[in-house]
Scaffold this active site. Structure first.
Site, PDB file in Angstrom:
ATOM      1  CB  CYS A  83       8.090   3.636  42.327  1.00  0.00           C
ATOM      2  SG  CYS A  83       7.848   5.297  41.706  1.00  0.00           S
ATOM      3  CG  HIS A 141       5.153   1.048  40.751  1.00  0.00           C
ATOM      4  ND1 HIS A 141       4.456   1.870  41.611  1.00  0.00           N
ATOM      5  CD2 HIS A 141       5.854   1.867  39.913  1.00  0.00           C
ATOM      6  CE1 HIS A 141       4.721   3.116  41.309  1.00  0.00           C
ATOM      7  NE2 HIS A 141       5.556   3.157  40.281  1.00  0.00           N
ATOM      8  CG  ASN A 186       3.453   6.138  39.777  1.00  0.00           C
ATOM      9  OD1 ASN A 186       3.660   5.836  40.959  1.00  0.00           O
ATOM     10  ND2 ASN A 186       4.386   6.058  38.850  1.00  0.00           N
TER      11      ASN A 186
HETATM   12  O1  UT7 Z   1       7.024   5.125  38.838  1.00  0.00           O
HETATM   13  C1  UT7 Z   1       7.772   5.197  37.684  1.00  0.00           C
HETATM   14  C2  UT7 Z   1       7.435   6.489  36.998  1.00  0.00           C
HETATM   15  N1  UT7 Z   1       7.341   6.570  35.616  1.00  0.00           N
HETATM   16  C3  UT7 Z   1       6.834   5.684  34.728  1.00  0.00           C
HETATM   17  O2  UT7 Z   1       6.487   4.582  34.995  1.00  0.00           O
HETATM   18  C4  UT7 Z   1       6.696   6.194  33.332  1.00  0.00           C
HETATM   19  C5  UT7 Z   1       6.914   5.157  32.265  1.00  0.00           C
HETATM   20  N2  UT7 Z   1       6.586   5.725  30.959  1.00  0.00           N
HETATM   21  C6  UT7 Z   1       5.307   5.924  30.576  1.00  0.00           C
HETATM   22  O3  UT7 Z   1       4.378   5.563  31.285  1.00  0.00           O
HETATM   23  C7  UT7 Z   1       5.058   6.549  29.218  1.00  0.00           C
HETATM   24  O4  UT7 Z   1       6.282   6.692  28.542  1.00  0.00           O
HETATM   25  C8  UT7 Z   1       4.346   7.928  29.324  1.00  0.00           C
HETATM   26  C9  UT7 Z   1       2.895   7.738  29.751  1.00  0.00           C
HETATM   27  C10 UT7 Z   1       5.044   8.839  30.309  1.00  0.00           C
HETATM   28  C11 UT7 Z   1       4.331   8.626  27.965  1.00  0.00           C
HETATM   29  O5  UT7 Z   1       3.737   7.770  26.990  1.00  0.00           O
HETATM   30  P1  UT7 Z   1       4.441   7.551  25.572  1.00  0.00           P
HETATM   31  O6  UT7 Z   1       3.571   6.668  24.800  1.00  0.00           O
HETATM   32  O7  UT7 Z   1       5.856   7.104  25.858  1.00  0.00           O
HETATM   33  O8  UT7 Z   1       4.375   9.001  24.959  1.00  0.00           O
HETATM   34  P2  UT7 Z   1       5.590   9.950  24.495  1.00  0.00           P
HETATM   35  O9  UT7 Z   1       6.367  10.422  25.675  1.00  0.00           O
HETATM   36  O10 UT7 Z   1       6.325   9.280  23.390  1.00  0.00           O
HETATM   37  O11 UT7 Z   1       4.805  11.149  23.901  1.00  0.00           O
HETATM   38  C12 UT7 Z   1       4.023  11.019  22.698  1.00  0.00           C
HETATM   39  C13 UT7 Z   1       3.434  12.366  22.386  1.00  0.00           C
HETATM   40  C14 UT7 Z   1       4.450  13.500  22.407  1.00  0.00           C
HETATM   41  O12 UT7 Z   1       4.086  14.420  21.396  1.00  0.00           O
HETATM   42  P3  UT7 Z   1       4.832  14.401  19.967  1.00  0.00           P
HETATM   43  O13 UT7 Z   1       6.285  14.648  20.271  1.00  0.00           O
HETATM   44  O14 UT7 Z   1       4.586  13.031  19.394  1.00  0.00           O
HETATM   45  O15 UT7 Z   1       4.159  15.499  19.225  1.00  0.00           O
HETATM   46  C15 UT7 Z   1       4.253  14.139  23.753  1.00  0.00           C
HETATM   47  O16 UT7 Z   1       4.625  15.499  23.776  1.00  0.00           O
HETATM   48  O17 UT7 Z   1       2.459  12.706  23.398  1.00  0.00           O
HETATM   49  C16 UT7 Z   1       2.761  13.991  23.933  1.00  0.00           C
HETATM   50  N3  UT7 Z   1       2.319  14.031  25.317  1.00  0.00           N
HETATM   51  C17 UT7 Z   1       1.058  14.325  25.664  1.00  0.00           C
HETATM   52  N4  UT7 Z   1      -0.023  14.631  24.938  1.00  0.00           N
HETATM   53  C18 UT7 Z   1      -1.166  14.871  25.611  1.00  0.00           C
HETATM   54  C19 UT7 Z   1       3.046  13.770  26.424  1.00  0.00           C
HETATM   55  N5  UT7 Z   1       2.260  13.900  27.509  1.00  0.00           N
HETATM   56  C20 UT7 Z   1       1.037  14.245  27.068  1.00  0.00           C
HETATM   57  C21 UT7 Z   1      -0.195  14.504  27.705  1.00  0.00           C
HETATM   58  N6  UT7 Z   1      -1.265  14.811  26.941  1.00  0.00           N
HETATM   59  N7  UT7 Z   1      -0.344  14.459  29.046  1.00  0.00           N
END
Ligand code: UT7
Length: 321
Positions: free
Chosen positions: A114, A248, A278
């Site tokens: 990215c 980004h 993204n």
């Molecule tokens: O270009 C660079 C690429 N990547 C990035 O920039 C990613 C950077 N990170 C992020 O943007 C965030 O960490 C995410 C958007 C990927 C995730 O957000 P988060 O607030 O860190 O959520 P999490 O991974 O802690 O997940 C929280 C909960 C989990 O469930 P439990 O374990 O609390 O029951 C996940 O399984 O949300 C769940 N979850 C979802 N729920 C509904 C993860 N993805 C989804 C989804 N829909 N799409």
């Protein structure tokens, strides 16, 4: 600082728009979750196009916007991690489509995930002088490497391409910063088709994009802030004096965290991730072109482009327009 100008910009996205509600039908997610956790509402995904055709359309728009002809270009750099082939490069195939057939053209791809567009601009800046006019493109069809059954990643990404024309110019100047820190732990990766030596077991598989979102988030907020500070070193400009920051486009929470931490108003940050998601190496390029189309980039303005990505990589470009 270098006396280089951006003579024009352009972008292209594929035709199919996928909404959060569309994704609710295919994975266990909701519009509320995606909007609240990422700021993304829609993303564009290719059905018929590939990285070359998207990159080429963005290039055609940038060339028209700059008021030049393809024959004026003698350097083509494409930032991508989803090139259509291992070889020929995306840049060479775009060169062919644009009909740039003069003998003294250099065309090649780079992969800094990215951060790729920032890296590509940095490389172009070092080569301008020897070359007179650079076409710098960020282009991706991430939909090829997304596991559409994995809700952790499939809601985040989209396809698209953006391009700029860079050339020496007395009126505007630029400064560059880039950094990388190798990480093979799988925090953010998509493994390639050539991972295994042929003699081992002839495997020809590739992995989907996989990441530890929280860890990437932590890296991202630090990388953006560090990159902005580093690129402004020696320019005599402070972050407060920047008119527009084009980051980004990964997650609105990453951007608002950085804005808060740096004490900068959100209005300074250009955002289009709600529409495009993204698009990796294309994201800053698309955002720059869109901001320019919207009249948000004017002569005399101080602008910072800033990116981070797999590798890990990060970097920034300061532009005094
Ligand atoms: O270009 C660079 C690429 N990547 C990035 O920039 C990613 C950077 N990170 C992020 O943007 C965030 O960490 C995410 C958007 C990927 C995730 O957000 P988060 O607030 O860190 O959520 P999490 O991974 O802690 O997940 C929280 C909960 C989990 O469930 P439990 O374990 O609390 O029951 C996940 O399984 O949300 C769940 N979850 C979802 N729920 C509904 C993860 N993805 C989804 C989804 N829909 N799409």
């Amino acid at each position: 600082m270098k006396n280089i100008e951006i003579a024009g910009s352009g972008y292209a996205v594929p035709g199919r728009c996928i909404t959060n509600h569309d994704l609710e039908k295919t994975v266990d997610t909701s519009d509320e979750w995606i909007t609240a956790r990422t700021g993304i509402s829609t993303r564009y995904v290719s059905e018929t196009e590939n990285t070359v055709s998207l990159g080429c359309r963005a290039a055609v728009n940038a060339i028209a916007n700059a008021g030049i002809t393809p024959a004026d270009i003698d350097l083509i750099i494409v930032a991508t991690m989803t090139g259509d082939n291992l070889t020929p490069s995306t840049a060479c195939l775009i060169q062919e489509k644009l009909g740039i057939n003069s003998r003294h053209v250099m065309a090649f791809d780079i992969n800094a995930a990215c951060s790729g567009f920032i890296y590509a601009m940095h490389i172009a800046s070092a080569m301008l002088g020897q070359y007179r006019c650079a076409l710098v493109i960020g282009a991706e069809t991430l939909s090829k490497i997304i596991d559409w059954t994995d809700r952790n990643t499939c809601v985040l990404f989209g396809d698209g391409a953006g391009a700029v024309i860079m050339r020496p110019g007395e009126k505007s100047h630029m400064a560059f910063y880039a950094d990388s820190a190798g990480d093979s732990s799988g925090t953010l990766q998509a493994t390639g088709p050539l991972l295994h030596p042929a003699l081992e077991n002839c495997q020809r598989t590739f992995g989907y994009l996989h990441m530890d979102g929280k860890e990437v988030f932590r890296f991202a907020v630090k990388a953006i802030e560090d990159s902005i500070h580093h690129v402004l070193e020696g320019t005599g400009v402070t972050p407060e004096e920047i008119d527009l920051i084009i980051p980004h486009q990964a997650n609105i929470r990453i951007i608002s965290y950085v804005a808060r931490k740096m004490g900068l108003p959100m209005e300074k940050f250009f955002i289009n991730l709600d529409t495009f998601g993204n698009t990796s190496a294309a994201s800053i390029a698309i955002a720059f072109a869109q901001a320019q189309q919207q009249g948000l980039i004017r002569p005399g303005m101080k602008i910072v482009l800033v990116g981070f990505g797999a590798g890990f990589t990060n970097g920034a470009v300061y532009i005094r327009m």
